[in-house]
Design a protein around this motif. Structure first.
Motif, PDB file in Angstrom:
ATOM      1  N   ILE A 106     -29.329  67.083  15.436  1.00 55.02           N
ATOM      2  CA  ILE A 106     -28.298  66.207  15.978  1.00 55.02           C
ATOM      3  C   ILE A 106     -27.253  67.086  16.661  1.00 55.02           C
ATOM      4  O   ILE A 106     -26.843  68.114  16.109  1.00 55.02           O
ATOM      5  CB  ILE A 106     -27.615  65.376  14.869  1.00 55.02           C
ATOM      6  CG1 ILE A 106     -28.662  64.699  13.979  1.00 55.02           C
ATOM      7  CG2 ILE A 106     -26.682  64.311  15.464  1.00 55.02           C
ATOM      8  CD1 ILE A 106     -28.156  64.352  12.605  1.00 55.02           C
ATOM      9  N   GLY A 107     -26.813  66.682  17.847  1.00 48.72           N
ATOM     10  CA  GLY A 107     -25.809  67.464  18.564  1.00 48.72           C
ATOM     11  C   GLY A 107     -26.444  68.231  19.695  1.00 48.72           C
ATOM     12  O   GLY A 107     -27.214  67.678  20.492  1.00 48.72           O
ATOM     13  N   LEU A 108     -26.149  69.531  19.788  1.00 57.94           N
ATOM     14  CA  LEU A 108     -26.707  70.348  20.868  1.00 57.94           C
ATOM     15  C   LEU A 108     -28.224  70.293  20.860  1.00 57.94           C
ATOM     16  O   LEU A 108     -28.863  70.159  21.909  1.00 57.94           O
ATOM     17  CB  LEU A 108     -26.237  71.797  20.712  1.00 57.94           C
ATOM     18  CG  LEU A 108     -26.776  72.751  21.790  1.00 57.94           C
ATOM     19  CD1 LEU A 108     -26.034  72.558  23.101  1.00 57.94           C
ATOM     20  CD2 LEU A 108     -26.682  74.196  21.331  1.00 57.94           C
ATOM     21  N   ILE A 152     -19.345  65.378  14.245  1.00 54.18           N
ATOM     22  CA  ILE A 152     -20.355  64.676  13.436  1.00 54.18           C
ATOM     23  C   ILE A 152     -19.896  64.682  11.981  1.00 54.18           C
ATOM     24  O   ILE A 152     -19.535  65.730  11.444  1.00 54.18           O
ATOM     25  CB  ILE A 152     -21.728  65.373  13.553  1.00 54.18           C
ATOM     26  CG1 ILE A 152     -22.159  65.480  15.022  1.00 54.18           C
ATOM     27  CG2 ILE A 152     -22.781  64.622  12.737  1.00 54.18           C
ATOM     28  CD1 ILE A 152     -23.356  66.393  15.234  1.00 54.18           C
ATOM     29  N   ASN A 209     -29.499  67.099  22.285  1.00 55.71           N
ATOM     30  CA  ASN A 209     -29.186  67.047  23.712  1.00 55.71           C
ATOM     31  C   ASN A 209     -30.213  67.830  24.523  1.00 55.71           C
ATOM     32  O   ASN A 209     -30.621  67.404  25.617  1.00 55.71           O
ATOM     33  CB  ASN A 209     -27.780  67.590  23.954  1.00 55.71           C
ATOM     34  CG  ASN A 209     -27.383  67.551  25.412  1.00 55.71           C
ATOM     35  OD1 ASN A 209     -27.499  68.550  26.122  1.00 55.71           O
ATOM     36  ND2 ASN A 209     -26.913  66.410  25.875  1.00 55.71           N
ATOM     37  N   LYS A 247     -17.837  74.742  18.292  1.00 54.70           N
ATOM     38  CA  LYS A 247     -18.540  74.519  19.557  1.00 54.70           C
ATOM     39  C   LYS A 247     -18.513  75.748  20.463  1.00 54.70           C
ATOM     40  O   LYS A 247     -18.942  75.682  21.608  1.00 54.70           O
ATOM     41  CB  LYS A 247     -17.960  73.330  20.294  1.00 54.70           C
ATOM     42  CG  LYS A 247     -16.508  73.463  20.708  1.00 54.70           C
ATOM     43  CD  LYS A 247     -16.034  72.188  21.378  1.00 54.70           C
ATOM     44  CE  LYS A 247     -14.586  72.295  21.839  1.00 54.70           C
ATOM     45  NZ  LYS A 247     -14.116  71.045  22.467  1.00 54.70           N
ATOM     46  N   TYR A 281     -19.501  68.242  23.301  1.00 55.51           N
ATOM     47  CA  TYR A 281     -19.619  68.212  21.848  1.00 55.51           C
ATOM     48  C   TYR A 281     -18.815  67.055  21.250  1.00 55.51           C
ATOM     49  O   TYR A 281     -17.691  66.771  21.672  1.00 55.51           O
ATOM     50  CB  TYR A 281     -19.131  69.531  21.235  1.00 55.51           C
ATOM     51  CG  TYR A 281     -20.005  70.700  21.579  1.00 55.51           C
ATOM     52  CD1 TYR A 281     -21.094  71.043  20.791  1.00 55.51           C
ATOM     53  CD2 TYR A 281     -19.738  71.465  22.717  1.00 55.51           C
ATOM     54  CE1 TYR A 281     -21.893  72.125  21.115  1.00 55.51           C
ATOM     55  CE2 TYR A 281     -20.539  72.552  23.045  1.00 55.51           C
ATOM     56  CZ  TYR A 281     -21.616  72.876  22.245  1.00 55.51           C
ATOM     57  OH  TYR A 281     -22.411  73.937  22.576  1.00 55.51           O
ATOM     58  N   ARG A 282     -19.408  66.417  20.236  1.00 54.03           N
ATOM     59  CA  ARG A 282     -18.731  65.348  19.505  1.00 54.03           C
ATOM     60  C   ARG A 282     -18.739  65.702  18.018  1.00 54.03           C
ATOM     61  O   ARG A 282     -19.700  66.295  17.512  1.00 54.03           O
ATOM     62  CB  ARG A 282     -19.442  64.008  19.723  1.00 54.03           C
ATOM     63  CG  ARG A 282     -19.514  63.590  21.178  1.00 54.03           C
ATOM     64  CD  ARG A 282     -20.526  62.494  21.398  1.00 54.03           C
ATOM     65  NE  ARG A 282     -20.108  61.239  20.798  1.00 54.03           N
ATOM     66  CZ  ARG A 282     -20.893  60.157  20.724  1.00 54.03           C
ATOM     67  NH1 ARG A 282     -22.134  60.215  21.184  1.00 54.03           N
ATOM     68  NH2 ARG A 282     -20.442  59.053  20.177  1.00 54.03           N
ATOM     69  N   MET A 318     -25.481  58.468  18.705  1.00 53.84           N
ATOM     70  CA  MET A 318     -25.785  59.861  19.052  1.00 53.84           C
ATOM     71  C   MET A 318     -27.284  60.076  18.826  1.00 53.84           C
ATOM     72  O   MET A 318     -27.824  59.709  17.780  1.00 53.84           O
ATOM     73  CB  MET A 318     -24.976  60.799  18.163  1.00 53.84           C
ATOM     74  CG  MET A 318     -24.881  62.204  18.677  1.00 53.84           C
ATOM     75  SD  MET A 318     -23.679  63.134  17.663  1.00 53.84           S
ATOM     76  CE  MET A 318     -23.346  64.487  18.763  1.00 53.84           C
ATOM     77  N   TYR A 326     -22.737  70.777  27.592  1.00 50.31           N
ATOM     78  CA  TYR A 326     -22.809  69.710  26.595  1.00 50.31           C
ATOM     79  C   TYR A 326     -21.417  69.313  26.111  1.00 50.31           C
ATOM     80  O   TYR A 326     -20.571  70.169  25.822  1.00 50.31           O
ATOM     81  CB  TYR A 326     -23.670  70.156  25.410  1.00 50.31           C
ATOM     82  CG  TYR A 326     -23.709  69.182  24.261  1.00 50.31           C
ATOM     83  CD1 TYR A 326     -24.134  67.875  24.448  1.00 50.31           C
ATOM     84  CD2 TYR A 326     -23.315  69.576  22.983  1.00 50.31           C
ATOM     85  CE1 TYR A 326     -24.168  66.971  23.388  1.00 50.31           C
ATOM     86  CE2 TYR A 326     -23.350  68.692  21.919  1.00 50.31           C
ATOM     87  CZ  TYR A 326     -23.783  67.391  22.131  1.00 50.31           C
ATOM     88  OH  TYR A 326     -23.814  66.500  21.085  1.00 50.31           O
ATOM     89  N   VAL A 366     -20.387  70.107  14.450  1.00 52.31           N
ATOM     90  CA  VAL A 366     -20.561  69.710  15.848  1.00 52.31           C
ATOM     91  C   VAL A 366     -22.041  69.694  16.224  1.00 52.31           C
ATOM     92  O   VAL A 366     -22.419  69.150  17.260  1.00 52.31           O
ATOM     93  CB  VAL A 366     -19.778  70.633  16.808  1.00 52.31           C
ATOM     94  CG1 VAL A 366     -18.288  70.530  16.551  1.00 52.31           C
ATOM     95  CG2 VAL A 366     -20.267  72.070  16.719  1.00 52.31           C
ATOM     96  N   SER A 367     -22.878  70.292  15.385  1.00 50.43           N
ATOM     97  CA  SER A 367     -24.318  70.267  15.587  1.00 50.43           C
ATOM     98  C   SER A 367     -24.987  70.499  14.242  1.00 50.43           C
ATOM     99  O   SER A 367     -24.457  71.245  13.402  1.00 50.43           O
ATOM    100  CB  SER A 367     -24.738  71.343  16.594  1.00 50.43           C
ATOM    101  OG  SER A 367     -26.007  71.066  17.132  1.00 50.43           O
TER     102      SER A 367
END
Length: 295
Positions: free
Chosen positions: A142-144, A181, A147, A228, A178-179, A267, A176, A193-194
């Motif tokens: 999940i995350g980078l 998590i 993506n 990130k 970043y969100r 996500m 990317y 973040v990942s």
């Protein structure tokens, strides 16, 4: 393997897979007195449907998953009952699961494993969304990580193989968005973040992201990337090459049995190289093991 029916499920769009390779594999089996039934997949989820049908009609069969990690995961998702054996012919892009288990890539040695190998019991991961579950065999991201998978096209994988992931990794590291998590891991809240949730040691080929394999246990290794910055991912890369520890200010590693991705909404979550669903979702080990032929 006497009197055991063998079925080959192959994905014609998977990595280096093509009809000629499967024809050669089938011919090599016939040379050893084995008639295998061939099933070609035509769309996403088709391997699951075929494996379900085989499990019902031939509950003591051996199914050969011919393709990459995504194809194997689809086959595993369709196996029902505890008498079906799974063999792997690794002709996908990354083939991380085959590397993890030491499955031979050479056709002759691979058939030796199919016919004479021992059985290893592994517990796949299971991702649950709206009460519906899908299995994965090596890892979820999940995350980078997701993506990268989301933006690698089948066309680029076909033409560039593993390099398609390398190109997209550099692009995602630069661009990317970043969100944050939020996860519940065995009852404790964590932020990242990942995230990589792994059943095995290996990641993206032969890189040892985790200290040990959890394939034979009902739990996972979890790597939380907390920053990130590109430095965080550089340290993760060094860790995968055996040049770093299990924890730092930029990332954390732990073992877990139950993971719930709480936030954010929508996500993408990738499992074994394919986008399987979107957050929120729950992840745990499957209740039953899969029997896999290994050397």
């Amino acid at each position: 393997m006497n009197n055991v029916e063998i079925f080959i499920i192959f994905n014609p769009t998977s990595g280096s897979c093509n009809v000629r390779k499967i024809q050669n594999y089938e011919a090599a089996l016939k040379a050893r007195g084995i008639d295998a039934k061939i099933h070609e997949t035509h769309y996403s989820g088709h391997a699951t449907e075929i494996a379900q049908d085989i499990s019902r009609r031939a509950p003591t069969a051996c199914i050969v998953a011919a393709g990459g990690d995504g194809t194997i995961a689809e086959v595993v998702d369709g196996i029902t009952g505890d008498a079906v054996n799974l063999a792997i012919y690794p002709i996908g892009t990354a083939n991380v699961f085959a590397l993890e288990l030491g499955i031979p890539f050479d056709e002759s040695r691979n058939i030796d494993t199919l016919l004479h190998g021992r059985v290893k019991h592994v517990f796949p991961g299971e991702i649950v969304k709206h009460g519906r579950s899908k299995k994965f065999i090596q890892m979820a991201g999940i995350g980078l990580d997701s993506n990268i998978v989301l933006n690698v096209s089948k066309r680029s994988k076909y033409y560039y193989g593993k390099m398609a992931y390398v190109f997209q990794t550099f692009s995602s590291l630069l661009f990317y968005d970043y969100r944050a998590i939020k996860l519940d891991i065995d009852g404790q809240t964590h932020d990242a973040v990942s995230v990589v949730i792994s059943k095995g040691r290996l990641y993206a080929g032969r890189y040892a992201l985790c200290a040990q394999s959890m394939q034979e246990e009902k739990k996972f290794s979890v790597v939380l990337i907390k920053s990130k910055s590109i430095l965080a991912f550089l340290l993760i890369a060094l860790k995968s090459m055996g040049l770093g520890g299990e924890k730092s200010r930029y990332f954390d590693s732990m073992h877990a049995r139950h993971i719930t991705v709480i936030a954010p909404q929508n996500m993408p979550i990738q499992c074994d190289g394919d986008i399987r669903c979107y957050t929120p979702a729950r992840i745990h080990a499957a209740a039953s093991s899969i029997k896999i032929k290994v050397p």
